[in-house]
Design a protein around this motif. Sequence first.
Motif, PDB file in Angstrom:
ATOM      1  N   LYS A 101     -29.937  17.586 -42.313  1.00  0.00           N
ATOM      2  CA  LYS A 101     -29.617  18.785 -41.537  1.00  0.00           C
ATOM      3  C   LYS A 101     -28.142  19.157 -41.700  1.00  0.00           C
ATOM      4  CE  LYS A 101     -30.088  20.783 -36.920  1.00  0.00           C
ATOM      5  NZ  LYS A 101     -28.723  21.345 -36.906  1.00  0.00           N
ATOM      6  N   ALA A 102     -27.274  18.108 -41.740  1.00  0.00           N
ATOM      7  CA  ALA A 102     -25.849  18.385 -41.895  1.00  0.00           C
ATOM      8  C   ALA A 102     -25.553  19.028 -43.242  1.00  0.00           C
ATOM      9  CB  ALA A 102     -25.034  17.105 -41.732  1.00  0.00           C
ATOM     10  N   THR A 103     -26.221  18.485 -44.324  1.00  0.00           N
ATOM     11  CA  THR A 103     -26.012  19.056 -45.647  1.00  0.00           C
ATOM     12  C   THR A 103     -26.513  20.483 -45.711  1.00  0.00           C
ATOM     13  OG1 THR A 103     -26.256  16.853 -46.573  1.00  0.00           O
ATOM     14  CG2 THR A 103     -26.431  18.723 -48.088  1.00  0.00           C
ATOM     15  N   SER A 104     -27.654  20.735 -45.059  1.00  0.00           N
ATOM     16  CA  SER A 104     -28.200  22.094 -45.052  1.00  0.00           C
ATOM     17  C   SER A 104     -27.279  23.049 -44.309  1.00  0.00           C
ATOM     18  CB  SER A 104     -29.586  22.081 -44.414  1.00  0.00           C
ATOM     19  OG  SER A 104     -30.105  23.388 -44.352  1.00  0.00           O
ATOM     20  N   ASP A 105     -26.726  22.579 -43.188  1.00  0.00           N
ATOM     21  CA  ASP A 105     -25.819  23.436 -42.422  1.00  0.00           C
ATOM     22  C   ASP A 105     -24.559  23.745 -43.219  1.00  0.00           C
ATOM     23  OD1 ASP A 105     -27.636  23.400 -40.408  1.00  0.00           O
ATOM     24  OD2 ASP A 105     -26.620  21.835 -39.237  1.00  0.00           O
ATOM     25  N   MET A 106     -24.002  22.743 -43.925  1.00  0.00           N
ATOM     26  CA  MET A 106     -22.813  22.982 -44.721  1.00  0.00           C
ATOM     27  C   MET A 106     -23.096  23.928 -45.880  1.00  0.00           C
ATOM     28  SD  MET A 106     -20.125  21.544 -43.456  1.00  0.00           S
ATOM     29  CE  MET A 106     -20.811  22.085 -41.878  1.00  0.00           C
ATOM     30  N   GLY A 107     -24.324  23.866 -46.403  1.00  0.00           N
ATOM     31  CA  GLY A 107     -24.661  24.761 -47.496  1.00  0.00           C
ATOM     32  C   GLY A 107     -24.716  26.211 -47.071  1.00  0.00           C
ATOM     33  N   ASP A 108     -25.042  26.453 -45.811  1.00  0.00           N
ATOM     34  CA  ASP A 108     -25.121  27.818 -45.296  1.00  0.00           C
ATOM     35  C   ASP A 108     -23.835  28.266 -44.626  1.00  0.00           C
ATOM     36  OD1 ASP A 108     -27.711  27.796 -46.174  1.00  0.00           O
ATOM     37  OD2 ASP A 108     -28.538  27.195 -44.228  1.00  0.00           O
ATOM     38  N   ALA A 109     -22.836  27.395 -44.529  1.00  0.00           N
ATOM     39  CA  ALA A 109     -21.617  27.724 -43.791  1.00  0.00           C
ATOM     40  C   ALA A 109     -20.714  28.616 -44.631  1.00  0.00           C
ATOM     41  CB  ALA A 109     -20.873  26.446 -43.401  1.00  0.00           C
ATOM     42  N   ASN A 110     -19.877  29.397 -43.929  1.00  0.00           N
ATOM     43  CA  ASN A 110     -18.897  30.225 -44.617  1.00  0.00           C
ATOM     44  C   ASN A 110     -17.654  29.405 -44.919  1.00  0.00           C
ATOM     45  OD1 ASN A 110     -17.558  30.012 -42.170  1.00  0.00           O
ATOM     46  ND2 ASN A 110     -18.197  32.042 -41.468  1.00  0.00           N
ATOM     47  N   GLN A 111     -16.662  30.067 -45.532  1.00  0.00           N
ATOM     48  CA  GLN A 111     -15.480  29.336 -45.983  1.00  0.00           C
ATOM     49  C   GLN A 111     -14.689  28.762 -44.811  1.00  0.00           C
ATOM     50  OE1 GLN A 111     -12.780  31.633 -48.331  1.00  0.00           O
ATOM     51  NE2 GLN A 111     -11.482  29.897 -48.856  1.00  0.00           N
ATOM     52  N   TRP A 112     -14.533  29.529 -43.721  1.00  0.00           N
ATOM     53  CA  TRP A 112     -13.740  29.050 -42.588  1.00  0.00           C
ATOM     54  C   TRP A 112     -14.414  27.857 -41.916  1.00  0.00           C
ATOM     55  CZ3 TRP A 112      -8.879  30.021 -42.003  1.00  0.00           C
ATOM     56  CH2 TRP A 112      -8.342  31.201 -42.509  1.00  0.00           C
ATOM     57  N   THR A 113     -15.724  27.833 -41.891  1.00  0.00           N
ATOM     58  CA  THR A 113     -16.422  26.673 -41.338  1.00  0.00           C
ATOM     59  C   THR A 113     -16.198  25.439 -42.193  1.00  0.00           C
ATOM     60  OG1 THR A 113     -18.130  28.143 -40.421  1.00  0.00           O
ATOM     61  CG2 THR A 113     -18.660  25.805 -40.574  1.00  0.00           C
ATOM     62  N   LEU A 114     -16.217  25.613 -43.504  1.00  0.00           N
ATOM     63  CA  LEU A 114     -15.951  24.488 -44.398  1.00  0.00           C
ATOM     64  C   LEU A 114     -14.517  23.989 -44.257  1.00  0.00           C
ATOM     65  CD1 LEU A 114     -17.756  25.734 -47.638  1.00  0.00           C
ATOM     66  CD2 LEU A 114     -18.570  24.033 -46.003  1.00  0.00           C
ATOM     67  N   ILE A 115     -13.578  24.935 -44.080  1.00  0.00           N
ATOM     68  CA  ILE A 115     -12.178  24.541 -43.893  1.00  0.00           C
ATOM     69  C   ILE A 115     -12.024  23.728 -42.614  1.00  0.00           C
ATOM     70  CG2 ILE A 115      -9.867  25.441 -43.386  1.00  0.00           C
ATOM     71  CD1 ILE A 115     -10.464  27.734 -45.309  1.00  0.00           C
ATOM     72  N   TRP A 116     -12.643  24.187 -41.528  1.00  0.00           N
ATOM     73  CA  TRP A 116     -12.550  23.449 -40.270  1.00  0.00           C
ATOM     74  C   TRP A 116     -13.222  22.080 -40.372  1.00  0.00           C
ATOM     75  CZ3 TRP A 116     -10.210  22.410 -36.066  1.00  0.00           C
ATOM     76  CH2 TRP A 116     -10.858  21.720 -35.049  1.00  0.00           C
ATOM     77  N   TYR A 117     -14.340  22.019 -41.086  1.00  0.00           N
ATOM     78  CA  TYR A 117     -15.039  20.732 -41.237  1.00  0.00           C
ATOM     79  C   TYR A 117     -14.172  19.734 -41.998  1.00  0.00           C
ATOM     80  CZ  TYR A 117     -18.478  17.318 -42.859  1.00  0.00           C
ATOM     81  OH  TYR A 117     -19.133  16.145 -43.150  1.00  0.00           O
ATOM     82  N   LYS A 118     -13.530  20.196 -43.055  1.00  0.00           N
ATOM     83  CA  LYS A 118     -12.681  19.297 -43.830  1.00  0.00           C
ATOM     84  C   LYS A 118     -11.424  18.919 -43.056  1.00  0.00           C
ATOM     85  CE  LYS A 118     -10.749  18.685 -48.455  1.00  0.00           C
ATOM     86  NZ  LYS A 118     -10.574  19.291 -49.803  1.00  0.00           N
TER      87      LYS A 118
END
Length: 391
Positions: free
Chosen positions: A24-41
């Motif tokens: 589920k986490a991988t699926s959510d990251m695949g659908d996330a936008n750039q700002w969500t990925l930046i915050w996750y990292k």
Amino acid sequence: MTVHTFIDEEPDTGPSTTPLKPSKATSDMGDANQWTLIWYKFSRNKLAVVSGFVILFFCFIGLFAEVLAPSAPDVSRPQFTNAPPQSLGLFVTDADGSSRFQLHVTGYTMEVDPASLRRSYVVDPEQIVPVGLFVQGAPYKMWGLFDANIHLLGPTDPGETMYLLGTDRLGRDLLSRLIHGTRISMSIGLVGVSISLVLGVVLGSLSGFYGGVVDTLIQRVIEVISSMPTIPLWLGLAAAIPLTWSPLMVYFIITLIVSLFGWTGLAREVRGRFFALRGEDFVTAAKLDGSSERRVIFRHILPSLTSHILAVVTLALPTMIVAETALSFLGIGLKAPIVSWGVLLQEAQNVRTIANASWQLVWPAAAVVVTVLAYNFLGDGLRDAADPYES
């Protein structure tokens, strides 16, 4: 005789296989936008996250300095000159030997050296000064809008003393001055970087987008400014400030001086990114769609640089704070009655203070070191998170 042969009825299908299913986490990251990925990292960098909370804590102190400070920064008591820090206690012992909860500090006892006749203060554990929360104390004007006299922590009797970090040579509370200095030192960095951000982004964008004569002219200006020795130039410009100017005007001019040389590095980085992006397909598509040059710059190219610019600005903030501290420490920056970390350090730059009242040097220096390190760690985290597709 009948021979029975046992044969496994299920055929051998080789090694067991399980179809790969994305979590589920991988699926959510695949659908996330750039700002969500930046915050996750960024959130995985614990040191950067903690540094961010430290910066927010200092900003909170500067915003509510009047309430958090036990007293006004200019209130002096000459009878407590260079008094040592008092420790905050939680429990007191009554006459019958029972212990009860009571915030308090221990009072002072004056001692005179018979040889040098020098007066000094020592903490007397027998004297108990009750301390309370949200007590009435020295009046102030909150944010310059309304009058108040409530302090978060202070003695219940306004006539008593509470010096958790000691006093200075005029008997002023060092903790209150340090808290009020946080507002000046933190805000001068934010204001200075804001000015540098505008100059760096605008001039860097024009230089990288148009190129040619515009790029050559802006780059020559940057090279001239970068070739100047900053410390002597700061000294000369700060020394030229008239002594008759108000503290607010001096604060504004010092901010301009500090930010005058802080925009060149950001302008060069923005220029380089514009050179790399102005030939991309999305820029060409925007031009073919009829977008104006201003729209292409500010609506298409600059938004793709937001995370990178944010990281650069975060790393520039400690430079601004150190520059103001250095100018004030040398006596040519901010001056009393303005209170900043640099002013506090400037007042402690003598051998007698370091030897007999070292707390006047330790605490302002510690505030500068902690803030600069927190900004650097936060900037490193933002810089790593600015490219979430790297790993």
